[in-house]
Motif scaffolding. Sequence first.
Motif, PDB file in Angstrom:
ATOM      1  N   THR A 207       0.759  -1.455   0.079  1.00 33.97           N
ATOM      2  CA  THR A 207       0.047  -0.005   0.001  1.00 33.97           C
ATOM      3  C   THR A 207       0.964   1.494  -0.123  1.00 33.97           C
ATOM      4  OG1 THR A 207      -1.677  -1.578   1.014  1.00 33.97           O
ATOM      5  CG2 THR A 207      -1.218   1.157   1.487  1.00 33.97           C
ATOM      6  N   GLY A 208       1.980   0.849   1.258  1.00 36.05           N
ATOM      7  CA  GLY A 208       2.372   2.548   0.838  1.00 36.05           C
ATOM      8  C   GLY A 208       2.085   3.534   1.656  1.00 36.05           C
ATOM      9  N   GLY A 209       2.826   4.421   2.276  1.00 34.02           N
ATOM     10  CA  GLY A 209       1.981   5.604   2.909  1.00 34.02           C
ATOM     11  C   GLY A 209       1.787   5.445   4.491  1.00 34.02           C
ATOM     12  N   THR A 210       0.798   5.846   4.691  1.00 34.19           N
ATOM     13  CA  THR A 210       0.444   6.078   6.776  1.00 34.19           C
ATOM     14  C   THR A 210       0.260   4.378   6.765  1.00 34.19           C
ATOM     15  OG1 THR A 210      -0.428   8.294   6.421  1.00 34.19           O
ATOM     16  CG2 THR A 210      -1.640   7.084   8.116  1.00 34.19           C
ATOM     17  N   VAL A 211      -0.916   3.486   6.223  1.00 34.56           N
ATOM     18  CA  VAL A 211      -0.402   2.249   5.885  1.00 34.56           C
ATOM     19  C   VAL A 211       0.913   1.571   6.260  1.00 34.56           C
ATOM     20  CG1 VAL A 211      -1.630  -0.606   4.660  1.00 34.56           C
ATOM     21  CG2 VAL A 211      -3.279   1.908   5.294  1.00 34.56           C
ATOM     22  N   THR A 212       1.862   1.333   5.321  1.00 35.65           N
ATOM     23  CA  THR A 212       2.987   1.116   5.648  1.00 35.65           C
ATOM     24  C   THR A 212       3.222   1.590   7.403  1.00 35.65           C
ATOM     25  OG1 THR A 212       2.855   0.914   3.114  1.00 35.65           O
ATOM     26  CG2 THR A 212       4.637   0.872   5.249  1.00 35.65           C
ATOM     27  N   SER A 232      -0.702   3.293  -2.821  1.00 41.40           N
ATOM     28  CA  SER A 232      -1.572   4.540  -2.223  1.00 41.40           C
ATOM     29  C   SER A 232      -0.842   5.557  -3.850  1.00 41.40           C
ATOM     30  CB  SER A 232      -1.160   4.744  -1.869  1.00 41.40           C
ATOM     31  OG  SER A 232       0.058   4.899  -0.486  1.00 41.40           O
ATOM     32  N   ARG A 233       0.340   4.986  -4.408  1.00 38.27           N
ATOM     33  CA  ARG A 233       1.711   5.508  -4.530  1.00 38.27           C
ATOM     34  C   ARG A 233       1.757   7.419  -3.772  1.00 38.27           C
ATOM     35  NH1 ARG A 233      -1.288   3.643  -9.023  1.00 38.27           N
ATOM     36  NH2 ARG A 233      -0.167   3.575 -11.226  1.00 38.27           N
ATOM     37  N   GLU A 234       1.738   7.150  -2.477  1.00 38.02           N
ATOM     38  CA  GLU A 234       2.702   7.841  -1.635  1.00 38.02           C
ATOM     39  C   GLU A 234       3.523   7.162  -0.999  1.00 38.02           C
ATOM     40  OE1 GLU A 234      -0.234   8.445   0.845  1.00 38.02           O
ATOM     41  OE2 GLU A 234      -1.557   8.787  -0.084  1.00 38.02           O
ATOM     42  N   GLN A 235       4.308   7.393  -0.799  1.00 36.97           N
ATOM     43  CA  GLN A 235       5.819   7.166  -0.126  1.00 36.97           C
ATOM     44  C   GLN A 235       5.790   6.909   1.229  1.00 36.97           C
ATOM     45  OE1 GLN A 235       8.704   6.279  -0.876  1.00 36.97           O
ATOM     46  NE2 GLN A 235       9.217   6.769  -3.384  1.00 36.97           N
ATOM     47  N   PRO A 236       6.053   5.922   1.498  1.00 32.47           N
ATOM     48  CA  PRO A 236       6.313   5.762   3.493  1.00 32.47           C
ATOM     49  C   PRO A 236       7.352   6.159   3.867  1.00 32.47           C
ATOM     50  CG  PRO A 236       6.285   3.377   2.282  1.00 32.47           C
ATOM     51  CD  PRO A 236       6.706   4.954   1.451  1.00 32.47           C
ATOM     52  N   LYS A 237       8.000   7.038   5.579  1.00 29.46           N
ATOM     53  CA  LYS A 237       8.415   7.284   5.716  1.00 29.46           C
ATOM     54  C   LYS A 237       9.671   6.856   5.713  1.00 29.46           C
ATOM     55  CE  LYS A 237       5.868   9.678   9.770  1.00 29.46           C
ATOM     56  NZ  LYS A 237       5.473   9.642  10.916  1.00 29.46           N
ATOM     57  N   PRO A 238      10.906   7.416   5.624  1.00 30.14           N
ATOM     58  CA  PRO A 238      12.049   7.199   5.885  1.00 30.14           C
ATOM     59  C   PRO A 238      12.577   6.558   7.440  1.00 30.14           C
ATOM     60  CG  PRO A 238      11.683   9.388   5.724  1.00 30.14           C
ATOM     61  CD  PRO A 238      10.869   8.982   5.921  1.00 30.14           C
ATOM     62  N   VAL A 239      13.018   5.343   6.586  1.00 29.95           N
ATOM     63  CA  VAL A 239      13.610   4.256   7.349  1.00 29.95           C
ATOM     64  C   VAL A 239      14.547   4.646   8.145  1.00 29.95           C
ATOM     65  CG1 VAL A 239      14.583   1.481   7.930  1.00 29.95           C
ATOM     66  CG2 VAL A 239      12.270   1.997   6.004  1.00 29.95           C
ATOM     67  N   GLN A 240      14.177   4.610   9.627  1.00 28.78           N
ATOM     68  CA  GLN A 240      14.565   5.001  10.411  1.00 28.78           C
ATOM     69  C   GLN A 240      15.699   4.100  11.490  1.00 28.78           C
ATOM     70  OE1 GLN A 240      15.366   8.251  10.751  1.00 28.78           O
ATOM     71  NE2 GLN A 240      14.822   8.961   9.533  1.00 28.78           N
TER      72      GLN A 240
END
Length: 318
Positions: A207-212, A232-240
């Motif tokens: 899915t991506g985005g907030t769901v991820t 979703s064509r939305e990037q998740p937050k960068p991996v920390q």
Amino acid sequence: MRAVHVTEFGGPEVLRNVDLPDPAPGENQVLIEVDHAGINYADTHQAENTYLAPTRLPLVPGGEVVGRTVDGRRVLALLGSGGYAERAVAEPAMTFDVPDGVDDVTALSFVVQGTTAWLLLRKSAHLEPGETVVVHAAAGGVGSIAVQLAKAWGAGRVIATASSEDKRNLALELGADVAVDSRAQDMTAALREANDGKRVDIVLDMTGGTVTDQSVAALAPFGRLAFYGMASREQPKPVQLGNRLSHSTTIAGMWLPHAFGLPGNVYGTALKELFDLALNGKIRAVPGGEFGLSEARKAHEALRSRGTMGKLVLDPRR
């Protein structure tokens, strides 16, 4: 031959029906008379040039077909492109005989989406018996098979997410223990509630985005999220990395072509096991609808709306 042609990048509107010359097989290539072509979400990314591999124009979309060779073999083939047509050319290494008793929709369900589910659970997430598995988009092509494989391989609980009651009911019919509305505002809380307040071991996410982001937050120590798409064509937050360390969690990406060169013919093993499970009644494909060649645009619109269930196929003869 009749085919779907793309000469500019964009959404479903760029898919055009045209007459093209028959493809000419090169030395040792296989010419296939296409009975059905598979329709995948990745095809929508290919048409707009947002796929992992760059797309070149002009393009006949479609990466999977089932049909007959010149000598009459019934085969399933993976292609780089060219599937949305009456005839297609494939490499022998990516062409597989279809067992008797396996219909076209089942074969096409397994060649990309089934093997993706297999690899996500076996290679990316390393499912162990008794673990809790979350399958996002559980009524889709990959998700519907992943739910069944997780149960067949001993998952302790399978939590499915989907956007409608019909889709959630389908996931439950396929073996999911709990079905969650994918539109939940707090997916972390929804997944923990579905798991009796506990964090989850594995999440399969496209899915991506907030769901991820919220799914990562729901992972238990040593939990794994396997990421294989971004509908979703939305990037998740960068991996920390510090967060992964402090929570002992893993995020794994998976792109099917990377499996083709693995030693031991991992891809072929996955496909054979899926065929065997289907023939033994352990898993089944979910037909999602058949479209004619002239309806390819409609099929892509349906996929992008996320209103489809199961496997969509295209019949080039109509």
